[in-house]
Enzyme design. Structure first.
Site, short mmCIF file in Angstrom:
data_model
loop_
_atom_site.label_atom_id
_atom_site.label_comp_id
_atom_site.label_asym_id
_atom_site.label_seq_id
_atom_site.Cartn_x
_atom_site.Cartn_y
_atom_site.Cartn_z
N SER A 135 25.85 38.59 30.40
CA SER A 135 24.91 39.70 30.03
C SER A 135 24.66 39.62 28.44
CB SER A 135 25.64 41.05 30.56
OG SER A 135 25.03 41.90 29.89
N LYS A 162 19.08 42.38 28.48
CA LYS A 162 19.07 43.83 28.35
C LYS A 162 17.61 44.13 28.03
CE LYS A 162 23.36 45.33 29.02
NZ LYS A 162 23.53 46.32 30.17
N GLU A 212 18.19 45.63 37.30
CA GLU A 212 19.27 46.64 37.35
C GLU A 212 19.08 47.75 36.70
OE1 GLU A 212 22.83 44.52 35.91
OE2 GLU A 212 23.94 46.36 35.66
O1 OSB Z 1 24.93 48.08 32.26
O2 OSB Z 1 26.18 46.49 32.98
C1 OSB Z 1 25.80 47.18 31.81
C2 OSB Z 1 28.19 46.75 28.95
C3 OSB Z 1 28.50 47.95 28.54
C4 OSB Z 1 27.86 49.10 29.22
C5 OSB Z 1 26.98 48.79 30.25
C6 OSB Z 1 26.79 47.53 30.90
C7 OSB Z 1 27.29 46.54 30.00
C8 OSB Z 1 27.00 45.13 29.96
C9 OSB Z 1 28.01 44.18 29.50
O3 OSB Z 1 25.97 44.66 30.77
C10 OSB Z 1 28.70 43.43 30.77
C11 OSB Z 1 30.03 42.62 30.13
O4 OSB Z 1 29.81 41.66 29.67
O5 OSB Z 1 31.26 43.31 30.51
MG MG Z 2 24.18 47.77 33.99
#
Ligand code: OSB
Ligand code: MG
Length: 367
Positions: A135, A162, A212
């Site tokens: 991510s 993101k 998402e």
């Molecule tokens: O929406 O998936 C999410 C991190 C913090 C809060 C929400 C999210 C995320 C990530 C990172 O997308 C996922 C990771 O590397 O742990």
């Molecule tokens: Mg998410």
């Protein structure tokens, strides 16, 4: 088992680089590390709520208040036959799944260690490694392209970008120009509304596996409406806060892919219920992440060994997020595959020296 002690430890661990999403930027992890002690055996859990409620409603001060004043005392008031029954004891206190999960996870870990089995085997997890993606937080386009290249080179099985309104089409055009065929998804963390359908239709054109949580963090109906207007599948994250909410989302067709985060849905017992429901309906799941330390990350790896977790999860190498983690074991993926830490329980132990360095506060609640 009789739980003798619950330790609540607030740690602040610096990220390697700030992580930016549509709901803000963070440069360090604030985690509640929960330890339960029973007959000389420890078990660990992690609370993923933030200091202020940006992702969902829970926050660290509220969680500590509930753990200290309600959940820990109730847990220690009588023996635990099996960890699967723990969260049911706390139904009189509504909501607060993340706070409940932090303590429930510690009980599962402790129970598995006392029985000298890996946590995954208590969950029916068969795999000894899990497929993972990465991510990527929001960064300038050139930097994002370098980062995508690096993660593809490292073998990550999916890249998630993101996005937010105004930071979507140009980014996706640039990434798709250079990587036309990679498994790509986006995560809006609730930043769009149905009125922004024009932008969402453009996002629909990039051959994404799924989008998402594009809409409001508690919504179901608008997602169901949007799903009918796009070809790209929708995956819910924020809106799925319990097994009942997952059933509702699937019934309403608000999503066709399920992101499971144990803390958001109220614990491992809830994950098992969601898992069995999704498997019965043929709905694919994957394990989300909250940039957890090695404790929460190890829990994620174990739960993602359950057979319904068919898409690559967010539990990537810890070294992407941290220069130094709080566990002795380094949780690292190779070729997009994360090995399950070996040994009893979650298979990781705390790096005590570093934990002391990063501890902000600690308290012990006794039976
Ligand atoms: O929406 O998936 C999410 C991190 C913090 C809060 C929400 C999210 C995320 C990530 C990172 O997308 C996922 C990771 O590397 O742990
Ligand atoms: Mg998410």
């Amino acid at each position: 088992m009789k739980i003798d002690e619950v330790e609540l430890r607030l740690v602040r661990v610096p990220y390697r680089a700030p992580f930016r999403t549509s709901f803000g930027e963070e440069s360090e992890k604030h985690a509640v590390i929960v330890t339960v002690r029973s007959d000389g055996v420890e078990g660990y859990g992690e609370g993923v709520m933030d200091p202020f409620p940006h992702y969902r409603e829970e926050c660290i001060p509220g969680a500590l208040h509930l753990l200290r004043g309600a959940f820990a005392p109730e847990l220690m008031s009588r023996p635990v036959e099996h960890p699967s029954e723990v969260t049911a004891r706390w139904v009189e206190w509504r909501g607060n799944p993340m706070a409940k999960t932090a303590l429930e996870l510690a009980v599962w870990d402790c129970y598995a260690r006392q029985h000298d089995v890996p946590l995954r085997s208590l969950l029916g997890g068969t795999r000894t490694e899990v497929p993972v993606g990465a991510s990527l937080g929001m960064n300038p386009i050139a930097q994002t392209l370098d980062s995508v290249a690096l993660h593809v080179e490292q073998g990550y099985q999916r890249v998630k970008l993101k996005i937010e309104p105004g930071w979507d089409v140009d980014l996706l055009s640039a990434v798709r120009a250079q990587f036309p065929d990679i498994e790509l998804t986006v995560d809006a963390n609730s930043a769009y509304t149905l009125e922004m359908i024009d932008a969402l239709r453009q996002i629909d054109e990039f051959g994404l596996h799924y989008i998402e949580q594009p809409l409001h963090w508690d919504d179901m109906l608008d997602h169901a409406t949007l799903a009918k207007q796009l070809r790209t599948e929708l995956c819910l994250d924020e809106s799925l806060t319990s097994p009942a909410r997952v059933r509702m989302a699937l019934e309403l067709k608000a999503c066709t892919v399920v992101n499971v985060k144990v803390a958001r849905v109220g614990g491992l017992q809830s994950v098992r219920e969601i898992h069995d429901h999704c498997v019965a309906l043929g709905v694919p799941m994957w394990c989300g992440g909250m940039l957890e330390t090695g404790i929460g990350r190890a829990h994620n790896i174990h739960l993602a060994t359950m057979p319904g977790f068919v898409f690559p999860g967010d539990t990537a190498s810890a070294s992407r997020t941290y220069v130094r983690d709080i566990t002795e074991q380094q949780l690292e993926a190779t070729n997009g595959v994360m090995p399950v830490p070996a040994g009893a329980g979650i298979g990781v132990t705390l790096d005590r020296d570093f934990v002391h360095e990063v501890t902000e506060s600690v308290e012990v609640i006794r039976r």
